[in-house]
Design an enzyme around this catalytic site. Structure first.
Site, PDB file in Angstrom:
ATOM      1  N   HIS A 123       0.838  -1.104   0.088  1.00  0.00           N
ATOM      2  CA  HIS A 123      -0.109   0.017  -0.055  1.00  0.00           C
ATOM      3  C   HIS A 123       0.850   1.297   0.013  1.00  0.00           C
ATOM      4  O   HIS A 123       2.120   1.132   0.304  1.00  0.00           O
ATOM      5  CB  HIS A 123      -1.026  -0.174   1.156  1.00  0.00           C
TER       6      HIS A 123
HETATM    7  P1  TYD Z   1      -2.460  -3.721   7.310  1.00  0.00           P
HETATM    8  O1  TYD Z   1      -2.282  -2.272   7.060  1.00  0.00           O
HETATM    9  O2  TYD Z   1      -2.985  -4.944   6.413  1.00  0.00           O
HETATM   10  O3  TYD Z   1      -0.817  -4.353   7.738  1.00  0.00           O
HETATM   11  P2  TYD Z   1       0.351  -4.063   6.929  1.00  0.00           P
HETATM   12  O4  TYD Z   1       0.383  -3.231   5.967  1.00  0.00           O
HETATM   13  O5  TYD Z   1       1.608  -3.841   7.794  1.00  0.00           O
HETATM   14  O6  TYD Z   1       0.838  -5.510   6.475  1.00  0.00           O
HETATM   15  O7  TYD Z   1      -2.975  -3.822   8.685  1.00  0.00           O
HETATM   16  C1  TYD Z   1      -3.531  -5.089   9.390  1.00  0.00           C
HETATM   17  C2  TYD Z   1      -4.764  -4.925  10.318  1.00  0.00           C
HETATM   18  O8  TYD Z   1      -4.378  -4.189  11.592  1.00  0.00           O
HETATM   19  C3  TYD Z   1      -5.799  -4.287   9.480  1.00  0.00           C
HETATM   20  O9  TYD Z   1      -7.062  -4.717  10.137  1.00  0.00           O
HETATM   21  C4  TYD Z   1      -5.677  -2.712   9.974  1.00  0.00           C
HETATM   22  C5  TYD Z   1      -5.064  -2.998  11.370  1.00  0.00           C
HETATM   23  N1  TYD Z   1      -4.188  -1.924  11.744  1.00  0.00           N
HETATM   24  C6  TYD Z   1      -4.518  -0.896  12.714  1.00  0.00           C
HETATM   25  O10 TYD Z   1      -5.806  -1.049  13.426  1.00  0.00           O
HETATM   26  N2  TYD Z   1      -3.913  -0.038  13.108  1.00  0.00           N
HETATM   27  C7  TYD Z   1      -2.517   0.306  12.403  1.00  0.00           C
HETATM   28  O11 TYD Z   1      -1.938   1.405  12.654  1.00  0.00           O
HETATM   29  C8  TYD Z   1      -2.374  -0.728  11.517  1.00  0.00           C
HETATM   30  C9  TYD Z   1      -0.932  -0.469  10.540  1.00  0.00           C
HETATM   31  C10 TYD Z   1      -3.010  -1.556  11.088  1.00  0.00           C
END
Ligand code: TYD
Length: 141
Positions: free
Chosen positions: A53
């Site tokens: 992302h």
């Molecule tokens: P995600 O953005 O998919 O993680 P990454 O990009 O680091 O692989 O996030 C995984 C889950 O955690 C998603 O349900 C959103 C939640 N989340 C939060 O609640 N707060 C945060 O700061 C982050 C990064 C994720």
């Protein structure tokens, strides 16, 4: 390379003595923002790709406080760079509007992420084509 030229490895002060080591990261001193959020990622298999992302508002610093991983950063204009996070006192700074993929996690990887913004799902761009569109629109402005 507008976006990628701001992506930089950062080495943090390492305080070590016979008792062990201590790494310091202060907002606006060791990294270019005040820290509003931190999260960490562990237990990801070697074949997992995370991130995938870009962000409109959040900047990040990624630090493998244990183990190792890699981060691929793309500017949406055809340029990309890979950074090895393989020491607990180095990080990579990611500005807004760069695409990131985190991968090649070692079994013991703990990837600490610092950010200048609290979590807001609406500022995440999770579609790569949309990201490329946004970047080229910005470039044209
Ligand atoms: P995600 O953005 O998919 O993680 P990454 O990009 O680091 O692989 O996030 C995984 C889950 O955690 C998603 O349900 C959103 C939640 N989340 C939060 O609640 N707060 C945060 O700061 C982050 C990064 C994720």
């Amino acid at each position: 390379m507008i976006g990628l030229s701001q992506v930089q490895m950062v080495e943090f002060p390492l305080h070590g003595d016979e008792r062990g080591r201590l790494v310091v990261v202060e907002g606006m001193k060791d990294i270019p923002f005040d820290i509003k959020r931190l999260f960490y990622i562990y237990g990801s298999d070697k074949d997992v790709v995370r991130g995938t992302h870009a962000n409109r508002k959040s900047e990040f610093v990624l630090i493998n406080v244990a183990g190792t991983s890699k981060v691929k950063v793309k500017d949406g204009l055809g340029n990309e760079k890979v950074f090895d996070l393989d020491r607990p006192n180095i990080g990579v700074y990611l500005p807004t509007l760069v695409w990131k993929d985190m991968y090649d996690f070692s079994a013991d990887s703990v990837l600490l992420v610092l950010s200048n913004e609290p979590y807001d799902a609406t500022e995440y761009i999770r579609d790569y084509d949309e990201f490329c569109r946004i970047v080229s629109e910005q470039k044209g402005e």
